[in-house]
Design a protein around this motif. Structure first.
Motif: not given
Length: 309
Positions: A63-69, A135-139, A151-157, A223-225
Motif C-alpha cells: 500500500l503506497v500512501v502519498p502524504a504531504y503535511n 510521491a506515488v511514483q517513487q513509492g 491510497v490517499d492518506a485522508d481515508a476518504a475511501t 481521479q479517485c486516489g
C-alpha cells in the motif's frame, strides 16, 4: 502598432512557456528509476535501502500512501488500514511517502513502524516536494508487493472496498500478469452535483469531458486516489510516467489504454474529509493544461512509451 505587436508576442511567449512547463520538466528531471531511497528502523536507528520494483515480489500486497503535511489525518487512515489487513491476514507492507512535508508526517508514521516493524511499515521521506504523482511514483517503484494499492492518506475511501478491487483484479488480470482496477465515485456524481456549488459542478463536468476527448475513454472517474495495480502493470506504467503533479492519474490510465492493459472501474464508498489543501480554480487550470500536454506529447511523439526491462 509596433508596441502592441511587441506586447502580443510577449504574452504569447509567456503562455507558451507556461504551457510547456510539464514538457520541459519531463526532460530535465532525473529519471524516476534513478532515485535511491533508504528507510530507517526507529528502534535501532539502522538504515536500509528500499528494494526495486524490478526485483521479484516479496509480499502479497503493498500500500503506497502519498502524504504531504498529513500529521493530523494519517493516523486514522493507518489505524483502519492496519486493522483491516490484520483481520484478513494479508501479507502486506505499507509505504508512507512523505512528500517534503513541513509538519511531523514522517515522525507520526515512524511511530507505527515502531509498533509494526519495518517489514510492515516503511517511511520514505523525500527531501523536496515532488507533487503527488512524484510521491506515488517513487513509492510504487520501490514496493515489494505482487499487487500495489495507491491510497490517499485522508481515508476518504473506505479500506474495506479493497475487497472489491482485489476481486475484480482476479477476474481481469491477464496471462502476462497485467491488470489495473480503479476505485470510482462516478455512481455518486448526481448526489455530489446537488451538494456542490454550481461553479464546481461546471468545472467537474468540463474536466470529465476533456478527459474523455483527450486522454482516457474507458474510465469515468480517473481521479479517485484508490487504484490497484498488478506488479507487472505498475512496473511498466510508472516507469513511463512523465507528469509528477497534476493529472498523473490520467497519464497512467492513458498509457494503460495505449498498451491494452486490462482496466476495470469499481464503485467505492467515498466521503469528503476536512483538511483538503486543493485550490479548486488553480487546480482546474493546471489540470486542463496537463490534459492538453498529455494528448499533444504522445500524439506528436514527444513522449514515447518504453517497455520496462
Amino acid at each position: 502598432v509596433e508596441f502592441v505587436l511587441f506586447v502580443f508576442i510577449l504574452v504569447v511567449a509567456a503562455v507558451l512557456w507556461w504551457f510547456s512547463k510539464p514538457v520541459r520538466q519531463s526532460f530535465t528531471n532525473p529519471p524516476a528509476s534513478s532515485y535511491r531511497h533508504v528507510y530507517r528502523d526507529p528502534k535501532t536507528g539502522e538504515q536500509k535501502s528500499f528494494p526495486s520494483i524490478f526485483e521479484p515480489a516479496g509480499v502479497e500486497l503493498s500500500l503506497v500512501v502519498p502524504a504531504y503535511n498529513e500529521e493530523k489525518r494519517i493516523q486514522k487512515m493507518l489505524d483502519e488500514t492496519v486493522q483491516y489487513l490484520q483481520d484478513r491476514r494479508v501479507d502486506y507492507e505499507i509505504i508512507v511517502v512523505d512528500d517534503g512535508s513541513k509538519d511531523k508526517t514522517s515522525q507520526v508514521s515512524l511511530e507505527y513502524t515502531k509498533k509494526l516493524g519495518t517489514d510492515r511499515l516503511r517511511v520514505m521521506t523525500l527531501k523536496e516536494n515532488q507533487g503527488k504523482g512524484g510521491a506515488v511514483q517513487q513509492g510504487i517503484l520501490h514496493a515489494r508487493g505482487k499487487y500495489i494499492l495507491m491510497v490517499d492518506a485522508d481515508a476518504a475511501t473506505e479500506i474495506k472496498d479493497l475487497d472489491r478491487l482485489r476481486g475484480e483484479m482476479r477476474k481481469i488480470e491477464d496471462r502476462k500478469g497485467m491488470g489495473v482496477v480503479v476505485g470510482s465515485r462516478a455512481h455518486m456524481q448526481e448526489e455530489a452535483t446537488a451538494k456542490r456549488k454550481w461553479y464546481r459542478s461546471i468545472l467537474m463536468h468540463g474536466f470529465h469531458l476533456l478527459v474523455y476527448i483527450l486522454a482516457v475513454k474507458t474510465i469515468k472517474d480517473t481521479q479517485c486516489g484508490f487504484k490497484l495495480f498488478s506488479r507487472n502493470a505498475a512496473r511498466i506504467l510508472f516507469s513511463n510516467l512523465k507528469l509528477r503533479r497534476w493529472c498523473f492519474d490520467v497519464e497512467i490510465l492513458h498509457i494503460a489504454e495505449a498498451l491494452s492493459i486490462p482496466l476495470k472501474e469499481v464503485a467505492v464508498n467515498w466521503q469528503e474529509v476536512p483538511g483538503s489543501k486543493l485550490k479548486v480554480l488553480e487546480a482546474s487550470i493546471l489540470m486542463g493544461r496537463d490534459l492538453v500536454v498529455i494528448r499533444a506529447c504522445y500524439m506528436l511523439g514527444i513522449w514515447t512509451i518504453k517497455k520496462a526491462r
